[in-house]
Design a protein around this motif. Structure first.
Motif, short mmCIF file in Angstrom:
data_model
loop_
_atom_site.label_atom_id
_atom_site.label_comp_id
_atom_site.label_asym_id
_atom_site.label_seq_id
_atom_site.Cartn_x
_atom_site.Cartn_y
_atom_site.Cartn_z
N SER A 27 0.84 -1.18 0.00
CA SER A 27 0.00 0.00 0.00
C SER A 27 0.88 1.24 0.00
O SER A 27 1.92 1.27 0.65
CB SER A 27 -0.90 -0.01 1.24
N ASP A 28 0.46 2.26 -0.74
CA ASP A 28 1.23 3.49 -0.76
C ASP A 28 0.76 4.45 0.34
O ASP A 28 1.22 5.57 0.42
CB ASP A 28 1.13 4.16 -2.13
N ILE A 29 -0.13 3.98 1.19
CA ILE A 29 -0.65 4.78 2.29
C ILE A 29 0.15 4.44 3.55
O ILE A 29 0.39 3.28 3.84
CB ILE A 29 -2.15 4.52 2.51
N TRP A 30 0.53 5.46 4.30
CA TRP A 30 1.32 5.27 5.51
C TRP A 30 0.48 4.59 6.58
O TRP A 30 -0.64 4.98 6.87
CB TRP A 30 1.81 6.62 6.01
N GLU A 58 -1.91 14.25 4.95
CA GLU A 58 -3.29 14.56 4.58
C GLU A 58 -3.64 13.97 3.21
O GLU A 58 -4.76 13.51 3.00
CB GLU A 58 -3.49 16.08 4.57
N SER A 59 -2.68 13.95 2.31
CA SER A 59 -2.93 13.40 0.97
C SER A 59 -3.22 11.90 1.04
O SER A 59 -4.05 11.39 0.29
CB SER A 59 -1.75 13.67 0.05
N LEU A 64 -7.34 7.49 0.96
CA LEU A 64 -8.11 6.48 1.69
C LEU A 64 -9.60 6.81 1.63
O LEU A 64 -10.43 5.92 1.44
CB LEU A 64 -7.63 6.40 3.14
N ALA A 65 -9.95 8.08 1.78
CA ALA A 65 -11.35 8.50 1.71
C ALA A 65 -11.94 8.18 0.34
O ALA A 65 -13.04 7.64 0.23
CB ALA A 65 -11.47 9.99 2.00
N LYS A 79 -13.09 16.57 5.67
CA LYS A 79 -13.06 17.90 6.30
C LYS A 79 -12.44 17.78 7.68
O LYS A 79 -12.70 16.82 8.41
CB LYS A 79 -14.47 18.46 6.47
N ASN A 80 -11.64 18.77 8.05
CA ASN A 80 -11.07 18.87 9.40
C ASN A 80 -10.41 17.58 9.86
O ASN A 80 -10.62 17.11 10.98
CB ASN A 80 -12.15 19.28 10.41
N ASP A 81 -9.60 16.99 9.01
CA ASP A 81 -8.91 15.72 9.31
C ASP A 81 -9.87 14.61 9.68
O ASP A 81 -9.58 13.76 10.52
CB ASP A 81 -7.87 15.91 10.41
#
Length: 109
Positions: A27-30, A58-59, A64-65, A79-81
């Protein structure tokens, strides 16, 4: 005689390429050690699922979203983390995140 044998009879000179990828997809997501909090709320009488507590970039959280929204075929926003998903999809979201390797904590209800 299965399909593989039939194909060998038809094309005896053909060399089949067997590429089995048994390693899990990186996965490229941390990934983080702390759990992502998955909670349920009602806003204006409609149910929503909120994900918060991601400490990475945040990116990555936005990716993920987007992935969650497309897999569930629902609307939502970032929104707002927080990831806000329309509808009560806590169980499905928790399954998807656990498959990716995240720790998830269910809050409320």
């Amino acid at each position: 005689m299965d399909l593989q044998d039939q194909l060998k009879n038809l094309f005896p000179d053909h060399v089949s390429e067997e590429t089995e990828n048994t390693t899990p997809k990186e996965s490229d997501i941390w990934m983080q050690n702390d759990p992502i909090i998955c909670k349920y709320e009602k806003r204006k009488g409609k149910p929503i699922t909120i994900l918060e507590g991601y400490t990475g970039a945040e990116s990555d959280f936005k990716k993920l979203a987007k992935e969650l929204k497309t897999k569930l075929s629902v609307g939502g926003s970032f929104k707002n983390d927080q990831i806000i998903i329309q509808g009560d999809y806590r169980d499905k979201i928790m399954e998807i995140l656990k498959e990716k390797g995240f720790k998830v904590k269910r809050v409320g209800g």
